[in-house]
Design an enzyme around this catalytic site. Structure first.
Site, PDB file in Angstrom:
ATOM      1  CD  GLN A 102      -5.366 -25.083   6.307  1.00  7.48           C
ATOM      2  OE1 GLN A 102      -4.581 -25.718   7.006  1.00  7.48           O
ATOM      3  NE2 GLN A 102      -5.271 -25.032   4.995  1.00  7.48           N
ATOM      4  CG  HIS A 106     -13.138 -11.007  10.056  1.00  3.93           C
ATOM      5  ND1 HIS A 106     -13.275 -11.440  11.359  1.00  3.93           N
ATOM      6  CD2 HIS A 106     -13.698 -11.972   9.284  1.00  3.93           C
ATOM      7  CE1 HIS A 106     -13.895 -12.610  11.374  1.00  3.93           C
ATOM      8  NE2 HIS A 106     -14.154 -12.961  10.130  1.00  3.93           N
ATOM      9  CG  ASP A 112     -16.025 -15.600   9.570  1.00  3.46           C
ATOM     10  OD1 ASP A 112     -14.831 -15.522   9.925  1.00  3.46           O
ATOM     11  OD2 ASP A 112     -16.736 -14.606   9.311  1.00  3.46           O
ATOM     12  NE  ARG A 163       0.553 -32.095  11.530  1.00  5.72           N
ATOM     13  CZ  ARG A 163       0.810 -31.088  10.696  1.00  5.72           C
ATOM     14  NH1 ARG A 163       0.748 -31.253   9.386  1.00  5.72           N
ATOM     15  NH2 ARG A 163       1.167 -29.921  11.157  1.00  5.72           N
ATOM     16  CG  HIS A 218      -1.577 -25.824  11.078  1.00  4.01           C
ATOM     17  ND1 HIS A 218      -1.273 -27.134  10.740  1.00  4.01           N
ATOM     18  CD2 HIS A 218      -1.651 -25.164   9.903  1.00  4.01           C
ATOM     19  CE1 HIS A 218      -1.182 -27.254   9.420  1.00  4.01           C
ATOM     20  NE2 HIS A 218      -1.411 -26.072   8.889  1.00  4.01           N
ATOM     21  CG  ASN A 238       1.961 -26.704   9.937  1.00  6.61           C
ATOM     22  OD1 ASN A 238       2.208 -27.842   9.587  1.00  6.61           O
ATOM     23  ND2 ASN A 238       1.590 -25.764   9.076  1.00  6.61           N
ATOM     24  CD  GLU A 239       3.818 -26.446   5.842  1.00  9.67           C
ATOM     25  OE1 GLU A 239       3.589 -25.323   5.340  1.00  9.67           O
ATOM     26  OE2 GLU A 239       3.457 -27.500   5.288  1.00  9.67           O
ATOM     27  CG  ASN A 292       4.045 -30.802   6.561  1.00  6.79           C
ATOM     28  OD1 ASN A 292       4.068 -31.888   7.135  1.00  6.79           O
ATOM     29  ND2 ASN A 292       3.239 -29.816   6.913  1.00  6.79           N
ATOM     30  CE1 TYR A 297       0.579 -30.741   0.229  1.00  8.92           C
ATOM     31  CE2 TYR A 297       2.115 -29.572   1.645  1.00  8.92           C
ATOM     32  CZ  TYR A 297       0.921 -30.248   1.471  1.00  8.92           C
ATOM     33  OH  TYR A 297       0.077 -30.423   2.535  1.00  8.92           O
ATOM     34  CD  GLU A 311       0.426 -30.101   6.024  1.00  7.62           C
ATOM     35  OE1 GLU A 311       0.500 -29.515   4.920  1.00  7.62           O
ATOM     36  OE2 GLU A 311       0.278 -29.513   7.098  1.00  7.62           O
TER      37      GLU A 311
END
Ligand code: NAG
Ligand code: NAG
Ligand code: NAG
Ligand code: NAG
Ligand code: NAG
Ligand code: NAG
Length: 531
Positions: free
Chosen positions: A75, A95, A108, A133, A178, A222-223, A363, A365, A434
């Site tokens: 990311q 891509h 990229d 993290r 991740h 991760n997740e 994590n 949200y 998170e």
């Protein structure tokens, strides 16, 4: 109980803030006895002006509490083919299928942190965080995924970061994986292929060996829920597969096995000399029962079992949740399968996986309501994860939200912390790895983010002081606006703005950055706090 009825009552001049303040109150009153008390409190609050209603907890954060910020390799890094990095799943996906990403964007260049990491660490230093993290890019370290071909330049990139973090007294929380799977493993079936667990353990061993000197807190994966449901079940994230009937469970199986194997590598070969700790980041929205009816209460339990439970139950309690075993088993038989679509662990695997976590990484949200849906005999012939679950989930439209996976419901966060604390065996510490607010404008004046994080931190203090939940850290997602997967750069979660139109990817702290810095310095959500 149904929080919905309380959420629209107050404060027409500032609905979001005070509606959530009100439901935060409601959530502390989870039992029937308290309900009657609430009926007494509500009229008092209604008569108070909004400005006078402060929902924020006025206690200081505990002295050992740690604040942090998080990012992930794909990311932010860019440098997608720099210095010998191999291709990974997200390179290939963005891509090959550019139309699956908002504005045909990709990672990229992203935040260009492959070249600008020193600036990122300076931002962390100025912020005053205790921890950062970050995640390692597997294909930057092992271009072919396998340990026969090690890319020293990739290792050096992370050594430089880890040394600079150490020099600045910032503790690294390092995630091994991740979502940026080396492409070769995708071609071998990705997380459907249980052999990936062994390749992951070998990669983990290399990382423990070369980075262990700097890293005391390791996160394996991760997740996995998001990977398995969105990547392998219903599409929406790479690789975008639609195998909701089998894929989600196959993926869950391989993920928990991979985690356990990496954990044991650390335990047997590195723990004695490095004295660190290892966990996995699990994510879930909180599932609140839509009503007091037993079937809705069961629906909420079922939703948690199919989301967090698929991963947490094998790791903390042993084996899949019974409710998942029963529901998938029954539907599978009705569908004419010779055995359950849920892969079975052997007794040895159950033992291997159970107890492989030194603390709980969470994590989260959002929150949703869960309502019972009778899917026992419905759409037989369509193997499907959501039909297996049999829960209708929905949100209260009054909850403040800009994107579909983040909603301001602090009482749901408090309930989730309590759930994790009580549901899973051997959890003596929870670190929030998170949490954060998404908008689409990346405004510097991000008052909604300050509201969200302050109310979530307040709910965290309520859980700690009032409920006795041992939450020892909080990590805001994210340090930087970044590549938000298939949402491209349209969704912004950074406390620092990144100008993606500027080749230099200029970083500008938002108001939330200054606000968070103050909270960390005061260790308090208000101007002053009670110890
Ligand atoms: C802190 O909050 C508690 C509970 O809301 C309240 O009783 C107390 O008076 C507050 N203390 C201060 C110093 O604001
Ligand atoms: C790594 O993968 C590349 C691209 O597929 C290939 O050309 C190369 O031979 C592989 N190297 C090793 C050591 O496996
Ligand atoms: C079906 O569910 C019941 C409990 O509801 C359970 O006892 C039974 O073992 C399940 N059948 C299968 C094949 O999993
Ligand atoms: C499902 O169908 C079976 C066979 O028709 C029936 O016995 C059972 O009661 C049904 N279960 C539910 C929950 O509808
Ligand atoms: C909370 O976690 C910390 C860090 O592991 C530990 O030192 C402390 O004993 C825990 N407290 C409780 C009450 O479990
Ligand atoms: C940010 O927005 C809030 C509310 O919209 C306003 O009160 C405040 O003055 C703004 N701050 C700046 C620096 O523009």
């Amino acid at each position: 109980m149904n929080h919905k009825m309380f959420s629209q009552v107050f404060c027409t001049d500032n609905v979001n803030k005070n509606a959530s303040g009100t439901v935060a109150l409601a959530s502390t009153l989870e039992n029937a006895k308290m309900l009657s008390l609430l009926a007494l409190i509500v009229p008092l609050i209604v008569s108070t002006s909004c400005d006078e209603v402060s929902s924020l907890n006025n206690r200081s954060f505990p002295t050992n509490f740690k604040f942090g910020a998080a990012t992930a390799s794909y990311q932010i890094e860019g440098g997608w083919n720099a210095d010998g990095k191999g291709e990974n799943l997200w390179d290939w996906y963005t891509h090959t299928f550019p139309d699956k990403i908002q504005n045909r964007d990709n990672g990229d260049v992203a935040c260009n942190s492959y070249y600008k990491w020193k600036e990122d660490i300076q931002l962390l230093k100025d912020l005053g965080v205790n921890h950062y993290r970050l995640s390692l890019s597997w294909s930057r370290i092992l271009p072919n995924g396998t340990v026969n071909n090690v890319n020293q330049k990739g290792i050096n990139y992370y050594i430089n970061i880890l040394e600079t973090l150490r020099a600045n007294n910032i503790e690294p929380l390092v995630t091994l994986y991740h979502w940026d799977l080396p492409l070769v493993f995708h071609e071998l079936g990705g997380w459907y292929n249980p052999l990936l667990a062994d390749y992951f353990a070998e990669y983990a061993r290399l990382c423990f060996k070369v980075f262990g000197k700097y890293v005391k807190t390791w996160i394996t994966i991760n997740e996995p829920q998001t990977t398995c449901v969105q990547g392998y079940g219903i599409g929406g994230k790479a690789p975008g597969y639609l195998h909701s009937g089998e894929g989600v469970y196959q993926c869950a199986f391989t993920n928990v096995l991979a985690h356990a194997k990496a954990y044991h590598v650390y335990d047997k070969e590195f723990r004695a000399s490095q004295n660190g700790r290892v966990s996995i980041v699990l994510d879930s929205a909180w599932a609140e029962a839509a009503s007091d009816k037993p079937e809705d209460v069961l629906a909420a339990e079922t939703a948690m079992a199919f989301s967090m439970g698929l991963y947490a139950n094998p790791i903390y309690n042993g084996n899949w949740p019974q409710i998942v075993i029963d529901r998938v088993g029954n539907r599978s038989l009705n569908e004419g399968f010779p055995a359950s679509r849920l892969p079975q662990f052997t007794p040895e695997q159950i033992q291997l996986i159970k107890g492989t976590s030194d603390f709980f990484c969470l994590n989260t949200y959002a929150t949703s309501y869960s309502q019972y849906q009778n899917t026992v005999n419905e759409s037989i012939g369509t193997p499907d994860y959501h039909l297996d679950m049999g829960v209708r989930s929905y949100r209260d439209p009054s909850w403040s939200a800009v994107v579909d996976w983040v909603a301001l419901v602090p009482w749901g966060f408090r309930s989730l912390l309590n759930y994790v604390w009580n549901q899973y065996d051997g959890v003596n510490e929870i670190v929030v790895t998170e949490n954060g607010w998404a908008d689409v404008e990346s405004t510097l004046n991000d008052t909604a983010r300050i509201t969200y994080v302050s109310e979530y931190l307040s709910a965290l203090l309520d859980a700690y002081y009032e409920d006795g939940v041992n939450v020892t850290g909080y990590t805001v997602w994210s340090l930087l606006d970044n590549f938000e997967w298939t949402n491209g750069y349209t969704q912004k979660l950074g406390i620092v703005q990144v100008d993606f139109n500027d080749p230099d990817r200029t970083r500008t702290p938002k108001e939330s950055y200054g606000w968070y810095k103050g909270v960390i310095a005061r260790r308090c959500l208000l101007e002053s706090c009670v110890n």
